[in-house]
Design an enzyme around this catalytic site. Structure first.
Site, PDB file in Angstrom:
ATOM      1  N   LYS A  75       0.897  -1.029  -0.056  1.00  0.00           N
ATOM      2  CA  LYS A  75       0.047  -0.084  -0.009  1.00  0.00           C
ATOM      3  C   LYS A  75       0.688   1.175   0.135  1.00  0.00           C
ATOM      4  O   LYS A  75       2.089   1.243   0.241  1.00  0.00           O
ATOM      5  CB  LYS A  75      -0.972   0.103   1.106  1.00  0.00           C
ATOM      6  CG  LYS A  75      -2.082  -1.122   1.114  1.00  0.00           C
ATOM      7  CD  LYS A  75      -2.863  -0.969  -0.012  1.00  0.00           C
ATOM      8  CE  LYS A  75      -3.619   0.412  -0.158  1.00  0.00           C
ATOM      9  NZ  LYS A  75      -4.299   0.387  -1.461  1.00  0.00           N
ATOM     10  N   TYR A  94       2.120   0.166  -4.519  1.00  0.00           N
ATOM     11  CA  TYR A  94       0.854   1.056  -5.085  1.00  0.00           C
ATOM     12  C   TYR A  94       1.080   2.445  -4.576  1.00  0.00           C
ATOM     13  O   TYR A  94       1.388   2.643  -3.202  1.00  0.00           O
ATOM     14  CB  TYR A  94      -0.307   0.400  -4.668  1.00  0.00           C
ATOM     15  CG  TYR A  94      -0.569  -1.043  -5.416  1.00  0.00           C
ATOM     16  CD1 TYR A  94      -0.557  -0.992  -6.696  1.00  0.00           C
ATOM     17  CD2 TYR A  94      -0.929  -2.107  -4.695  1.00  0.00           C
ATOM     18  CE1 TYR A  94      -1.030  -2.010  -7.508  1.00  0.00           C
ATOM     19  CE2 TYR A  94      -1.028  -3.372  -5.322  1.00  0.00           C
ATOM     20  CZ  TYR A  94      -1.320  -3.476  -6.901  1.00  0.00           C
ATOM     21  OH  TYR A  94      -1.562  -4.518  -7.506  1.00  0.00           O
ATOM     22  N   HIS A  96      -1.422   5.256  -6.144  1.00  0.00           N
ATOM     23  CA  HIS A  96      -2.503   6.037  -6.073  1.00  0.00           C
ATOM     24  C   HIS A  96      -2.623   7.381  -5.868  1.00  0.00           C
ATOM     25  O   HIS A  96      -3.344   7.915  -5.059  1.00  0.00           O
ATOM     26  CB  HIS A  96      -3.930   5.218  -5.514  1.00  0.00           C
ATOM     27  CG  HIS A  96      -4.093   3.672  -5.804  1.00  0.00           C
ATOM     28  ND1 HIS A  96      -4.479   3.385  -7.046  1.00  0.00           N
ATOM     29  CD2 HIS A  96      -3.621   2.710  -5.020  1.00  0.00           C
ATOM     30  CE1 HIS A  96      -4.676   2.077  -6.932  1.00  0.00           C
ATOM     31  NE2 HIS A  96      -4.020   1.618  -6.016  1.00  0.00           N
ATOM     32  N   SER A 220     -23.049   2.432 -21.972  1.00  0.00           N
ATOM     33  CA  SER A 220     -22.987   3.262 -20.682  1.00  0.00           C
ATOM     34  C   SER A 220     -23.498   4.829 -20.939  1.00  0.00           C
ATOM     35  O   SER A 220     -22.535   5.523 -21.050  1.00  0.00           O
ATOM     36  CB  SER A 220     -21.993   3.101 -19.695  1.00  0.00           C
ATOM     37  OG  SER A 220     -22.054   3.768 -18.691  1.00  0.00           O
ATOM     38  N   ALA A 268     -13.542   1.560  -7.215  1.00  0.00           N
ATOM     39  CA  ALA A 268     -12.598   2.524  -7.512  1.00  0.00           C
ATOM     40  C   ALA A 268     -12.273   3.589  -6.436  1.00  0.00           C
ATOM     41  O   ALA A 268     -11.526   4.592  -6.943  1.00  0.00           O
ATOM     42  CB  ALA A 268     -13.179   3.498  -8.801  1.00  0.00           C
TER      43      ALA A 268
END
Length: 371
Positions: A75, A94, A96, A220, A268
């Site tokens: 993380k 990771y 993000h 979509s 998400a």
């Protein structure tokens, strides 16, 4: 190179950056590996297992951060960990960053060279280091959603598969990528009524051919999304724009059209979430309710199945870790444009365009760093 891994400290995060088997590979390549005591407990790997693989056990994270040239994590580093990073050190994990200005600012300030798993690319612009955790999170999203639907947990009291004489629950999956595909597989396997939304005709065709009518596919558009969300028992948010913040597709106004006790699972959330009402939660307190709709927004879902997740992750991260350790980060990135795509921050510069744009930093191309 001296490579280190530490115990993850994010809430209920039990994964670890290196398995004993990965340590053995690094040691076989001539590298020294330091492991914080207890780092592997969450996957059932003892300090003795790591020592048997050739690691040196260190008492605390500070010692590992101070003594190692590359830190391998799972993380994003928490604030106390970011304070231990330094210029000249490689962080491989990771990150993000797009929805996380505080982390980005700390990494820029530290001068560290930060390589993000989630932006390393593969053939056809695939994201091979993100894929296994997306597979895990997609599959977990259905079991998490099914649990949240139980009346005792605040949900509608709907069994996704139904029973003879009672209709199954309606599942809407927004996004037909790796997360969405795996979520749909699990939901179909339970016998739910499943619809998958996406904007890519090729993705819709592939999914339609795969499920052969067991799940429906739909383009979509805004009207289609609104209509399906209003009827859903469970909505899975599975959209991804690599490296950038997720778009807010389900608005607060849409919640008013949903059934009381319906459930939203936002996979998400690591990238900011794709529901307007999303906020990150933890495994300790995974859900909250807005306008009668249950939200599950755990930011490290795969951490709950730590052993499976850690081994799946190491399968794809270890080859790059070996190249970085063998060649040094700069030569490894020069030799592999896919790995170079993972460089997000270097010596105070933001080197991933989507992050720079989202957070207002000057963008420095990776090619300039490697020149």
């Amino acid at each position: 190179m001296r490579v280190g891994t530490v115990r993850e400290i994010k809430n209920h995060e039990y994964r670890v950056g290196l398995t004993p088997e990965s340590v053995r590979e690094l040691v076989a390549h001539g590298h020294e590996v330091w492991v914080e005591a207890g780092a592997g407990n969450g996957i059932g790997a003892s300090d003795a297992d790591y020592e048997g693989a050739g690691a040196i056990i260190k008492a605390d994270a500070r010692t590992v951060f101070d003594g190692c040239e590359m830190i391998v994590k799972v993380k994003e580093p928490q604030a106390v960990e970011r304070a231990m990073l330094r210029r000249g050190q490689v962080l491989y994990t990771y990150l993000h960053l797009a929805p996380d200005p505080e982390q980005t600012a700390d990494l820029v300030k530290s001068g560290v060279t930060a390589i993000a798993y989630e932006t390393v690319t593969g053939a056809g612009n695939a994201l091979p280091l993100l894929k296994p955790m997306s597979q895990v999170a997609g599959r977990m999203s259905i079991q998490a959603g099914a649990t949240a639907l139980e009346k005792a947990n605040g949900g509608r009291g709907v069994l996704l598969g139904g029973v003879p004489g009672v209709l199954p629950g309606k599942v809407v999956v927004i996004g037909g990528g790796v997360v969405g595909f795996n979520a749909a597989q699990m939901a179909v396997g339970l016998g739910a009524d499943v619809t998958i939304l996406d904007r890519d005709p090729d993705v819709l065709e592939r999914l339609d051919n795969h499920f052969e009518g067991r799940a429906r596919t739909l383009y979509s558009g805004k009207a289609a999304l609104a209509a399906l969300v209003a009827e859903a028992d469970l909505v899975i948010g599975a959209v991804l724009i690599p490296g950038a913040a997720a778009p807010k597709l389900v608005t607060r106004d849409m919640l008013a059209t949903m059934k009381p006790g319906a459930v939203l699972v936002d996979v998400a959330i690591d990238q900011g979430g794709c529901f307007e009402t999303s906020k990150a939660t933890t495994h300790a307190d995974p859900t909250y309710v807005v306008d009668g709709v249950v939200h599950y927004c755990v930011a490290n879902m795969p951490g709950a199945v730590a052993r499976t997740s850690t081994y799946a992750l190491n399968n794809v991260t270890l080859p790059h870790a070996l190249r970085i350790a063998d060649k040094g980060w700069k030569e490894a990135l020069r030799a592999d444009p896919n790995l170079a795509a993972g460089l997000n921050v270097h010596e105070g510069k933001v080197t991933y365009e989507a992050v720079a744009t989202e957070l207002g930093y000057e963008y420095t191309p990776v090619a300039d760093i490697l020149a």
